[in-house]
Design an enzyme around this catalytic site. Structure first.
Site, PDB file in Angstrom:
ATOM      1  N   CYS A  98      -2.321  -2.484   7.638  1.00  0.00           N
ATOM      2  CA  CYS A  98      -2.287  -3.414   6.497  1.00  0.00           C
ATOM      3  C   CYS A  98      -1.054  -4.316   6.488  1.00  0.00           C
ATOM      4  O   CYS A  98      -1.131  -5.459   6.025  1.00  0.00           O
ATOM      5  CB  CYS A  98      -2.413  -2.634   5.195  1.00  0.00           C
ATOM      6  SG  CYS A  98      -4.084  -1.949   5.017  1.00  0.00           S
TER       7      CYS A  98
ATOM      8  N   ASP B 210       0.793  -1.248   0.000  1.00  0.00           N
ATOM      9  CA  ASP B 210       0.000   0.000   0.000  1.00  0.00           C
ATOM     10  C   ASP B 210       0.822   1.293   0.000  1.00  0.00           C
ATOM     11  O   ASP B 210       0.460   2.268   0.682  1.00  0.00           O
ATOM     12  CB  ASP B 210      -0.954   0.013   1.198  1.00  0.00           C
ATOM     13  CG  ASP B 210      -1.965  -1.114   1.156  1.00  0.00           C
ATOM     14  OD1 ASP B 210      -1.926  -1.921   0.215  1.00  0.00           O
ATOM     15  OD2 ASP B 210      -2.797  -1.199   2.077  1.00  0.00           O
TER      16      ASP B 210
ATOM     17  N   LYS C  78      -6.570  -4.921  -3.116  1.00  0.00           N
ATOM     18  CA  LYS C  78      -7.188  -5.673  -2.005  1.00  0.00           C
ATOM     19  C   LYS C  78      -8.255  -4.810  -1.334  1.00  0.00           C
ATOM     20  O   LYS C  78      -7.995  -3.663  -0.967  1.00  0.00           O
ATOM     21  CB  LYS C  78      -6.118  -6.119  -0.993  1.00  0.00           C
ATOM     22  CG  LYS C  78      -5.301  -5.002  -0.373  1.00  0.00           C
ATOM     23  CD  LYS C  78      -4.300  -5.587   0.603  1.00  0.00           C
ATOM     24  CE  LYS C  78      -3.538  -4.519   1.347  1.00  0.00           C
ATOM     25  NZ  LYS C  78      -4.309  -3.513   2.056  1.00  0.00           N
TER      26      LYS C  78
HETATM   27  C1  C5J Z   1      -3.186   0.726   5.441  1.00  0.00           C
HETATM   28  C2  C5J Z   1      -4.894   1.930   6.607  1.00  0.00           C
HETATM   29  N1  C5J Z   1      -2.677   0.540   4.225  1.00  0.00           N
HETATM   30  N2  C5J Z   1      -4.066   2.310   7.574  1.00  0.00           N
HETATM   31  N3  C5J Z   1      -4.420   1.285   5.506  1.00  0.00           N
HETATM   32  O1  C5J Z   1      -2.559   0.423   6.426  1.00  0.00           O
HETATM   33  O2  C5J Z   1      -6.075   2.159   6.691  1.00  0.00           O
END
Ligand code: C5J
Length: 222
Positions: A161, A23, A128
């Site tokens: 994530c 991400d 995802k």
């Molecule tokens: C991720 C989030 N990528 N913190 N998303 O960690 O909402």
């Protein structure tokens, strides 16, 4: 490879190991994006980009498999449960127009991976809908078909994530290493607690190491 790690060295073969970049999207990392609009200090996250670039570049040069995830929903939000979208009645929800397009919607500018870590043609890019990379993605089957048994993780955010994906992977039988200087959180105490949790009790979720320890193994591999 035998990588200096905690709580003890992480052993893996390059041909059976994938590098997973979680991400690293514009909306989480760049000034003017969704993350900053929520009041977060995104400079904490952008600070890991050079270390991530070094690892990704060395991994590619060594011929390793790299995959990138994005937290991304379909434009009709059919893969976004109301519980995720509505929890806490936030001012900005998934799918709303945000500073860089619709928030966490595939195809929107803010959803793209940041330019310095742009995936190369042939690298896997996994959209995802959950926090974890195994939920509703089919990735376990794809990794299995490639004979992958070990995963090396980088990305954001450490406690959401990244940690969720590592726990999902651990339960599916993968050995997992998290590169400490290639992951970050908006909340330093959450990062630190996550690193401790992962390697507790004899690597109950996995291992952690500095990227330098991996790079020492990769140099000269190809
Ligand atoms: C991720 C989030 N990528 N913190 N998303 O960690 O909402």
């Amino acid at each position: 490879m035998r990588i200096d790690a905690l709580p003890f060295p992480f052993a893996c073969e390059l041909s059976k190991t994938a590098l997973v970049v979680i991400d690293m999207q514009r909306d989480f990392i760049e000034p003017g994006g969704f993350g900053e609009s929520l009041g977060n200090d995104v400079s904490r996250l952008s600070a890991i980009v050079p270390a991530c670039q070094r690892v990704l570049s060395a991994w590619r040069n060594a011929g390793g498999l790299a995959l990138h995830t994005r937290e991304a929903h379909r434009p009709d939000l059919s893969d976004c449960p109301p519980a995720k979208r509505d929890r806490g009645s936030p001012a900005l929800r998934i799918g709303d127009p945000g500073p860089m397009g619709r928030i966490l919607v595939a195809g929107e500018p803010g959803c793209e991976i940041i330019e310095p870590l742009r995936p190369l043609a042939g690298e896997w890019v996994i959209d995802k809908p959950g926090k974890g990379m195994f939920h509703a993605t089919g990735i376990h089957e794809r990794l299995g078909a490639q004979g992958i048994s070990h995963l090396v993780f980088m990305g954001v955010t450490t406690e959401v994530c990244v940690q969720t994906s590592m726990r999902e992977a651990n339960d599916r039988g993968y050995d997992c290493l998290l590169l400490e200087d290639c992951t970050e959180s908006y909340f330093p105490e959450y990062k630190s607690a996550t690193l401790s949790m992962i390697r507790a009790q004899g690597a109950i979720v996995g291992w952690t190491s500095l990227s330098e320890a991996l790079l020492r193994n990769l140099i000269g591999m190809r």
